[in-house]
Design a protein around this motif. Structure first.
Motif, short mmCIF file in Angstrom:
data_model
loop_
_atom_site.label_atom_id
_atom_site.label_comp_id
_atom_site.label_asym_id
_atom_site.label_seq_id
_atom_site.Cartn_x
_atom_site.Cartn_y
_atom_site.Cartn_z
N ILE A 24 -12.38 -40.54 -17.38
CA ILE A 24 -13.84 -40.46 -17.42
C ILE A 24 -14.28 -39.01 -17.60
CG2 ILE A 24 -15.98 -40.95 -16.18
CD1 ILE A 24 -14.48 -43.07 -14.60
N THR A 25 -13.63 -38.09 -16.88
CA THR A 25 -13.94 -36.67 -17.02
C THR A 25 -13.69 -36.20 -18.45
OG1 THR A 25 -13.35 -36.29 -14.70
CG2 THR A 25 -13.42 -34.35 -16.14
N LEU A 26 -12.57 -36.62 -19.02
CA LEU A 26 -12.27 -36.27 -20.41
C LEU A 26 -13.36 -36.78 -21.34
CD1 LEU A 26 -10.38 -35.36 -22.75
CD2 LEU A 26 -9.28 -37.61 -22.57
N THR A 27 -13.80 -38.02 -21.12
CA THR A 27 -14.84 -38.60 -21.97
C THR A 27 -16.15 -37.82 -21.85
OG1 THR A 27 -13.82 -40.78 -21.61
CG2 THR A 27 -16.02 -40.76 -22.56
N LEU A 28 -16.49 -37.43 -20.64
CA LEU A 28 -17.70 -36.62 -20.44
C LEU A 28 -17.62 -35.31 -21.21
CD1 LEU A 28 -18.14 -37.13 -16.58
CD2 LEU A 28 -19.76 -37.88 -18.34
N LEU A 29 -16.43 -34.66 -21.17
CA LEU A 29 -16.29 -33.38 -21.88
C LEU A 29 -16.29 -33.57 -23.40
CD1 LEU A 29 -16.03 -30.46 -20.79
CD2 LEU A 29 -15.87 -32.26 -19.06
N LEU A 30 -15.79 -34.70 -23.86
CA LEU A 30 -15.89 -35.00 -25.29
C LEU A 30 -17.35 -35.15 -25.71
CD1 LEU A 30 -12.96 -37.54 -25.77
CD2 LEU A 30 -13.12 -35.25 -26.76
N CYS A 31 -18.14 -35.83 -24.87
CA CYS A 31 -19.57 -35.98 -25.15
C CYS A 31 -20.26 -34.61 -25.15
CB CYS A 31 -20.22 -36.89 -24.12
SG CYS A 31 -19.71 -38.62 -24.18
N SER A 32 -19.97 -33.81 -24.14
CA SER A 32 -20.59 -32.48 -24.03
C SER A 32 -20.15 -31.59 -25.18
CB SER A 32 -20.21 -31.84 -22.70
OG SER A 32 -20.62 -32.62 -21.61
N GLY A 33 -18.85 -31.61 -25.49
CA GLY A 33 -18.33 -30.76 -26.56
C GLY A 33 -18.89 -31.10 -27.91
N ALA A 34 -18.98 -32.40 -28.22
CA ALA A 34 -19.54 -32.82 -29.51
C ALA A 34 -21.00 -32.40 -29.63
CB ALA A 34 -19.40 -34.34 -29.66
N ALA A 35 -21.75 -32.56 -28.53
CA ALA A 35 -23.17 -32.19 -28.56
C ALA A 35 -23.34 -30.67 -28.71
CB ALA A 35 -23.86 -32.68 -27.30
N ALA A 36 -22.49 -29.91 -28.00
CA ALA A 36 -22.58 -28.45 -28.12
C ALA A 36 -22.26 -27.99 -29.54
CB ALA A 36 -21.62 -27.80 -27.12
N TYR A 37 -21.23 -28.56 -30.15
CA TYR A 37 -20.88 -28.19 -31.52
C TYR A 37 -22.01 -28.56 -32.48
CZ TYR A 37 -18.32 -27.92 -35.93
OH TYR A 37 -17.93 -27.60 -37.21
N ALA A 38 -22.60 -29.74 -32.28
CA ALA A 38 -23.71 -30.17 -33.14
C ALA A 38 -24.88 -29.21 -33.07
CB ALA A 38 -24.14 -31.58 -32.74
N ILE A 39 -25.20 -28.74 -31.86
CA ILE A 39 -26.34 -27.83 -31.68
C ILE A 39 -26.05 -26.46 -32.30
CG2 ILE A 39 -27.68 -26.58 -29.94
CD1 ILE A 39 -27.33 -29.11 -28.15
N LEU A 40 -24.86 -25.94 -32.04
CA LEU A 40 -24.52 -24.59 -32.51
C LEU A 40 -24.36 -24.52 -34.02
CD1 LEU A 40 -21.97 -23.55 -29.73
CD2 LEU A 40 -24.25 -22.57 -30.10
#
Length: 503
Positions: free
Chosen positions: A170-186
């Motif tokens: 679950i923690t890994l999945t949360l970081l995948l969600c956060s990482g994808a969103a951060a990359y999209a924004i940047l």
């Protein structure tokens, strides 16, 4: 110069507030999307920073998270430590400062070894390094895996991944969600927002999978006794027998239960001191075709003291006799509460390091299930329930329930006991076994095999919880494989990032 200093300080200060907000994702608040947004904002703050700057930002994020998230520890230090306010604050600050090292380590390694704003940084290196820092925090100095982000998702769609890979997946999945969103924004690659959308949607779908099968032919009636004993008076000699008789009378009123459960160290005496009482209680339970499970403190043949679980009544152990070898002994001890690291140095310094019952020895990592009235239960005493791998390895094919006895009276009306219950729910969801949780003053509750609380009683009241539970057959993927698939994923992710960086 002042403007430059203020500018450099802005990101660490922002990180403190971002980290502090993370606590709202956990019980009792359970605003689970914050567990995605907080790492997302941290990743944005780390963008285009040197490794040293990143470490400072990560450290301040950790200060915010742990200052708010484990504030309940201060209740026990101030209430039972016997030290002045300044010393209490210093000890609490020391603990928070130590725990903040792990987010700092994550931030430093991420910026040290991965190029800025690359997809591999956000989808592979970031989640992998986060898991490594969590694993280290759960292992170093016996470990403190509290506030792993996955625990916050017990009520969210992402909680459905627990039976597959545990709280770490679950923690890994949360970081995948956060990482994808951060990359999209940047990088203005907004199509990457599809990744969290798909993962959350997939969580909704996985929720409908039944990994284990409830055994409707096997129903167990339990009665959990919540004594609500004042922790400050519990171990006074004058309170010994009033406490014991309170639990005894409440149990006699519930002999129709298959199993009666008392909390951790419910008996305020060493087992060898009250053997005749326990022999009578054993006979009474047998006469009523019931069983009693209780927490008790005893002394082994090696003259070491153990925090233990004892079963009486209808059990395969025969007539009661004082035999510490027929007990479950707690393995994972609470630092400072049940043992003092570097005790030769620390014990002379302050009364806090001499709390009652702070010199226990460890039981084995894997021990036989407790058997009461034909039901097999995998015990986890208090703090042990946060160690998912230990609980997993103590589950057998015969296990009916996960049994956790606790005494959170040390932490008063703080958020600590509610977070503790949330962790126990996660163990049920991961392993497909109902959880029986008996405590001194709450949270006393039982869950089904999906971690849903089906019965509970109010905190800070003398109460008896009665419920009927159904055991399960079958096995979840997490119970079968544990965290090994995630270890492989982390290794492959880091190798991929290393290869891409070289190219």
């Amino acid at each position: 110069m002042n403007k430059l200093f203020t500018h450099r300080l802005m990101r660490p200060l922002a990180a403190v507030f971002v980290g502090a907000s993370t606590t709202l994702a956990f019980a009792p608040y359970q605003i689970w999307p914050i567990a995605i947004f907080s790492p997302l904002l941290l990743l944005l703050l780390l963008s285009n920073q040197t490794p040293k700057q990143a470490a400072v930002i990560g450290y301040f994020w950790g200060l915010g998270q742990f200052a708010t998230g484990i504030s309940w520890v201060y209740v026990s230090i101030a209430g039972f430590g016997g030290m002045p306010l300044a010393a209490n604050v210093f000890l609490m600050a020391l603990l928070i400062a130590y725990l903040a090292i792990y987010p700092a380590l994550f931030a430093f390694t991420l910026n040290k070894f991965t190029p800025s704003n690359t997809l591999s940084r956000f989808l592979f290196a970031g989640p992998a390094l986060w898991l490594i820092s969590d694993w280290l925090r759960g292992w170093v100095m016996t470990g403190f895996p509290w506030l792993w982000l996955g625990y916050s998702q017990i009520e969210s769609p992402l909680g459905s991944f627990a039976p597959i890979g545990g709280v770490e997946l679950i923690t890994l999945t949360l970081l995948l969600c956060s990482g994808a969103a951060a990359y999209a924004i940047l990088n203005k690659r907004y199509q990457l927002f599809l990744i969290p959308t798909v993962l959350i949607s997939f969580g909704f779908g996985v929720r409908n999978i039944d990994w284990v099968t409830p055994n409707s032919d096997s129903t167990t009636k339990v009665a959990l006794i919540q004594g609500n004993i004042d922790q400050a008076k519990k171990w006074l000699p004058s309170e010994r027998w009033p406490t014991i008789m309170k639990y005894t009378e409440l149990s006699r009123e519930n002999w129709d239960a298959d199993v009666v459960v008392w909390p951790e160290a419910a008996i305020p005496a060493f087992e060898f001191e009250i053997s005749s009482f326990l022999r009578n209680l054993d006979a009474s339970a047998k006469e009523n075709e019931s069983a009693i499970i209780t927490g008790v403190v005893n002394q082994g043949e090696d003259r070491q003291f153990y925090n233990s679980v004892l079963a009486l009544g209808v059990t395969p152990y025969g007539e009661y006799e004082y035999d510490p070898s027929e007990r479950y002994h707690k393995h994972h001890l609470l630092p400072f509460g049940e043992f003092v690291p570097f005790e030769d140095i620390l014990r002379p310094l302050a009364p806090f390091f001499n709390l009652p019952m702070s010199s226990f020895s460890r039981g084995d990592y894997v021990q036989p299930n407790i058997i009461a009235n034909g039901r097999h239960m995998a015990p986890a005493l208090c703090y042990e329930i946060i160690f998912n791998e230990q609980v997993r390895q103590n589950i057998t094919d015969d296990t009916d329930f996960i049994l956790t006895l606790s005494n959170d009276a040390w932490f008063g009306r703080s958020i600590g006991p509610l977070q503790h219950m949330e962790i126990a729910q996660m163990r049920a969801l991961e392993l497909g076994k109902p959880v029986i949780r008996s405590t001194n003053n709450g949270v006393t509750a039982v869950t089904d095999h999906k971690g849903k609380i089906i019965e509970s009683v109010p905190q800070f009241e003398t109460a008896v919880l009665t419920a009927e539970l159904v055991s399960t057959t079958g096995s979840t993927p997490y119970r079968s494989f544990g965290s090994w698939p995630l270890y492989v994923w982390v290794l492959l992710s880091l190798l991929l990032c290393w290869r891409l960086k070289r190219n």
